[in-house]
Design a protein around this motif. Structure first.
Motif, short mmCIF file in Angstrom:
data_model
loop_
_atom_site.label_atom_id
_atom_site.label_comp_id
_atom_site.label_asym_id
_atom_site.label_seq_id
_atom_site.Cartn_x
_atom_site.Cartn_y
_atom_site.Cartn_z
N LEU A 160 -13.82 -9.47 -10.53
CA LEU A 160 -13.69 -8.45 -8.93
C LEU A 160 -13.96 -7.16 -8.73
CD1 LEU A 160 -11.39 -11.01 -7.15
CD2 LEU A 160 -13.04 -10.89 -6.56
N GLY A 161 -14.08 -6.63 -8.17
CA GLY A 161 -13.75 -5.20 -8.31
C GLY A 161 -12.84 -4.50 -8.44
N ASP A 162 -12.21 -4.32 -7.79
CA ASP A 162 -10.22 -3.59 -7.29
C ASP A 162 -9.95 -4.57 -7.38
OD1 ASP A 162 -12.39 -0.35 -7.34
OD2 ASP A 162 -13.27 -1.80 -6.12
N VAL A 163 -8.27 -4.22 -7.42
CA VAL A 163 -6.89 -4.29 -6.82
C VAL A 163 -6.72 -3.18 -6.12
CG1 VAL A 163 -6.55 -5.79 -8.50
CG2 VAL A 163 -5.38 -2.97 -9.23
N SER A 164 -6.43 -3.69 -4.55
CA SER A 164 -5.59 -2.42 -3.56
C SER A 164 -4.00 -2.45 -3.76
CB SER A 164 -6.25 -2.71 -2.70
OG SER A 164 -6.15 -2.27 -1.72
N ALA A 212 0.33 1.83 -11.07
CA ALA A 212 0.55 2.40 -12.44
C ALA A 212 0.61 0.85 -13.42
CB ALA A 212 1.61 4.05 -12.39
N THR A 213 1.49 0.23 -12.30
CA THR A 213 1.58 -0.63 -13.37
C THR A 213 0.03 -1.47 -13.78
OG1 THR A 213 4.18 -0.96 -12.07
CG2 THR A 213 2.78 -3.76 -13.68
N ILE A 223 -8.55 0.92 -9.28
CA ILE A 223 -7.26 0.55 -8.62
C ILE A 223 -6.92 1.72 -7.33
CG2 ILE A 223 -4.92 1.22 -8.71
CD1 ILE A 223 -5.91 -0.68 -11.57
N GLU A 224 -6.87 1.11 -5.86
CA GLU A 224 -7.15 1.55 -5.53
C GLU A 224 -6.40 2.02 -3.73
OE1 GLU A 224 -10.64 -0.16 -2.62
OE2 GLU A 224 -9.14 -1.00 -1.27
N ARG A 252 -9.86 5.78 -13.46
CA ARG A 252 -10.38 4.11 -12.19
C ARG A 252 -9.97 4.39 -10.83
NH1 ARG A 252 -8.29 -0.96 -14.64
NH2 ARG A 252 -7.32 0.76 -16.26
N LEU A 253 -9.21 5.61 -10.53
CA LEU A 253 -8.63 5.26 -8.53
C LEU A 253 -9.34 5.85 -7.94
CD1 LEU A 253 -5.19 7.51 -9.20
CD2 LEU A 253 -5.40 5.18 -9.48
#
Length: 301
Positions: free
Chosen positions: A37-41, A61-62, A72-73, A101-102
């Motif tokens: 999948l593309g991102d964690v939000s 940060a984790t 990381i969104e 990656r933000l």
């Protein structure tokens, strides 16, 4: 049709125990990455009335520390409750930890009457103006440029790559803010038809400013298939809390198997969504991620 980038929200409020069976927050972030999948939000919601909550920057940060590829969104950081210069320093550090990656989703916040807002000294009025002031300063601060804020000129170092800025909200003010400041617009909980209409308005506003149309990153909820009671409760909450007509609220949640979910993703892509973020509502968080990833694979062919 371009296949939208899919993100999954890590739980930050409410039933935080949904991740325990799978190994916790770090394991959840790694699971999203392993599924492709593309991102964690990460949502930024602390109420301060004993409702369980995790702080958004620490959660991000984790996730950044235990993954290598996924985005990381923030969906979204509430600017009126945060010090702009402190947040800029946090984003600089997160960009370093994550390897750039933000995605910096931001908003004015929707809970100004809560104990947390009051204790933080955040304003009940003037939140839009405070948000605009922060948005004007954040890119320069993150980039390590001399920036005037609070009557002082501040230069943060080491400089970092400025992440794309996504503006949350569905109001006219949010659309104008996205057209003025945003690399993206981050609406949520809209039927596809309304999203399409609002996306057309955004395109017109951006053209007036001679700016490229911001990316549209739509957010919704994925409910477990076959759990009619949970769906009814979710729809009722949209009606009661957000004042939606029931006929509108019933078109918001996404449910079903991979094929049905893929159809809904395609519907929102046709309405203008370039990215779609899902909050997962239910006890089997890890399994729902897998169903969502399968839906994405069906769309990709």
């Amino acid at each position: 049709m371009n296949v939208p980038r899919i993100s999954v929200s890590l739980p930050t409020i409410g039933d935080l125990g949904v991740l325990d069976a799978g190994g916790g927050l770090a394991a959840a972030a790694r699971h999203v990455e392993d599924l492709g999948l593309g991102d964690v939000s990460v949502a930024d919601v602390i109420v301060g009335d004993s409702t369980p909550a995790r702080e958004a920057v620490v959660v991000a940060a984790t996730a950044a520390a235990v993954t290598e590829r996924i985005g990381i969104e923030f969906g979204v950081l509430v600017l009126p409750v945060r010090s702009t210069v402190h947040l800029a320093a946090q984003i600089q550090t997160l960009q370093h930890v994550s390897g750039d990656r933000l995605a910096l989703g931001v908003g004015t916040g929707g809970f100004p009457g809560t104990p947390f807002w009051q204790a933080a000294g955040a304003p009940r009025r003037g939140r839009g103006e405070r948000t605009d002031t922060a948005l004007a300063a954040l890119p320069g601060l993150i980039a390590g440029e001399p920036t005037e804020i609070g009557g002082s000129t501040v230069t943060l170092a080491p400089a970092a790559t400025v992440p794309p800025v996504l503006i949350g909200g569905t109001s006219d003010a949010a659309l104008r803010r996205a057209a003025r400041f945003g690399d993206g617009w981050m609406p949520s909980l809209l039927p596809a038809g309304e999203l399409a209409a609002r996306t057309r308005s955004l395109r017109e506003l951006a053209a007036e400013r001679r700016r490229r149309t911001p990316v549209v990153a739509y957010g919704t909820h994925l409910l477990p298939a076959g759990d009619g009671g949970r769906r009814d409760a979710f729809v009722h909450d949209l009606v009661r809390t957000h004042g939606m007509p029931r006929s509108v609220a019933e078109r918001v949640p996404v449910t079903g198997g991979p094929s049905e979910i893929a159809d809904r993703i395609a519907e929102y892509a046709e309405a203008g969504a370039d990215r779609i973020g899902f909050a997962l509502d239910g006890p089997d968080w890890f399994r729902q991620c897998e169903v969502l990833a399968r839906a994405g694979q069906l769309l990709a062919g």
